[in-house]
Design a protein around this motif. Structure first.
Motif, PDB file in Angstrom:
ATOM      1  N   UNK A  65      46.419  39.045  57.011  1.00  0.00           N
ATOM      2  CA  UNK A  65      45.114  39.695  57.010  1.00  0.00           C
ATOM      3  C   UNK A  65      44.476  39.631  55.628  1.00  0.00           C
ATOM      4  N   UNK A  66      45.331  39.699  54.585  1.00  0.00           N
ATOM      5  CA  UNK A  66      44.833  39.663  53.209  1.00  0.00           C
ATOM      6  C   UNK A  66      45.662  38.686  52.385  1.00  0.00           C
ATOM      7  N   UNK A  67      45.018  38.066  51.423  1.00  0.00           N
ATOM      8  CA  UNK A  67      45.697  37.244  50.424  1.00  0.00           C
ATOM      9  C   UNK A  67      45.674  38.005  49.106  1.00  0.00           C
ATOM     10  N   UNK A  68      46.791  37.952  48.369  1.00  0.00           N
ATOM     11  CA  UNK A  68      46.870  38.698  47.118  1.00  0.00           C
ATOM     12  C   UNK A  68      47.319  37.789  45.979  1.00  0.00           C
ATOM     13  N   UNK A  69      46.928  38.161  44.769  1.00  0.00           N
ATOM     14  CA  UNK A  69      47.282  37.399  43.577  1.00  0.00           C
ATOM     15  C   UNK A  69      47.276  38.337  42.384  1.00  0.00           C
ATOM     16  N   UNK A  70      48.226  38.150  41.462  1.00  0.00           N
ATOM     17  CA  UNK A  70      48.247  38.939  40.234  1.00  0.00           C
ATOM     18  C   UNK A  70      48.105  38.018  39.027  1.00  0.00           C
TER      19      UNK A  70
END
Length: 331
Positions: free
Chosen positions: A3-8
């Motif tokens: 549902x979501x893509x994440x990145x740090x």
């Protein structure tokens, strides 16, 4: 598919991070408005979260490159952030350091500009190297504004003695006869965009002084007939509304030591009836002359307020939901 893509992203300089964020986080707001990616910061770490992998990568690319730009000594503004997003959206491999640091164009003491798209860079380079350039494309792409900027720069450097700004006064649904005043006062509203660009480059008093002495002349195209313009920077705006005869007349006004830029949008012709646009015809007539360059802009080059992007996406989302709802009701 998640549902979501994440990145740090981990940065190492707190001060540069604060400059990256901008006053009251304005720069982050611009990136969020453009990409719809949520941006959270904790110390030197930034976490990105979005529904689109492509937009997430755009936000990351923009942040990382702007951070490197700030570390190298460049001071960014929210307008620079919009320009960066536009450039990277069209060309993810673009190097912002080259664009922002090596391609700064000094117009006057009041104004410096940076090309905000690859087409704008090509356009500025063409004007620099050619004596006759055509900028063709939709409104809002900077065709006229950049041409006026280069003209002012040439005048300040004394490589030309005057600037001539011309526009055809075409009655686009309105009748000039009903407007008050003499002929100059009647056509003045048509020339207003050129005055606005000048006032953005130079102090108001300086513009008035140059207009009074003839160093800058803003006039309807018809006033160019019979003249030879030496050592001048000549700009013809809204050229799609010239007839072939008017276009030929304008192009043959160029004298020794002069440069000319012709701008227009061939999709916005206001000529009456079946009249042929001089701008459309001249692309065929002059196609084989190497010393003349045509630079074509498109919708991706339109310089818009970031809010416009959100409005367009909101309408797209609304239309998709309406189509989906109609499909479900039909079933």
């Amino acid at each position: 598919m998640p549902d979501f893509f994440e990145k740090q992203i981990d940065f190492d300089d707190t001060q540069s991070i604060q400059e990256l964020f901008g006053p009251q986080g304005n720069s982050l707001q611009v990136i969020h408005a453009w990409t719809e990616v949520l941006i959270e910061s904790r110390g030197n770490k930034i976490r990105l979260k979005g529904r689109s992998q492509e937009n997430l990568e755009l936000a990351e690319n923009c942040l990382v490159q702007l951070y490197a730009l700030i570390k190298s000594g460049y001071r960014t503004s929210p307008q620079d952030v919009e320009a960066a997003l536009r450039i990277l959206e069209n060309d993810p491999g673009a190097d912002l350091r080259k664009v922002f640091k090596k391609e700064i164009f000094i117009v006057s003491n009041k104004k410096t500009i940076v090309p905000k798209s690859a087409t704008q860079r090509r356009y500025l380079q063409a004007i620099k190297t050619r004596d006759l350039v055509f900028g063709v494309g939709p409104a809002g792409t900077g065709k006229t504004y950049l041409a006026v900027a280069v003209a002012v720069s040439h005048l300040m450097q004394k490589t030309v003695k005057r600037i001539i700004l011309a526009r055809p006064a075409v009655e686009a649904g309105e009748k000039l006869g009903f407007l008050p005043g003499d002929i100059l006062e009647k056509v003045n509203p048509y020339l207003r965009p050129l005055y606005d660009a000048l006032h953005d480059m130079l102090d108001f008093r300086k513009v008035q002084e140059m207009l009074e002495t003839g160093m800058i002349e803003v006039a309807p195209l018809a006033f160019m007939r019979g003249r030879t313009l030496n050592e001048s920077f000549i700009i013809l705006d809204e050229a799609q509304n010239t007839t072939p005869e008017q276009m030929k007349m304008f192009l043959t006004r160029m004298g020794l030591g002069s440069k000319a830029v012709v701008t227009g949008d061939v999709t916005q012709v206001d000529l009456p009836g079946t009249s042929v646009s001089g701008l459309i015809q001249t692309q065929k007539v002059l196609a084989g002359i190497d010393e003349i360059e045509f630079v074509y802009f498109n919708e991706k080059d339109v310089i818009r307020h970031s809010l416009v992007g959100r409005i367009v996406r909101a309408y797209d989302r609304f239309d998709r939901e309406r189509v989906e709802a109609r499909k479900q009701s039909d079933e």
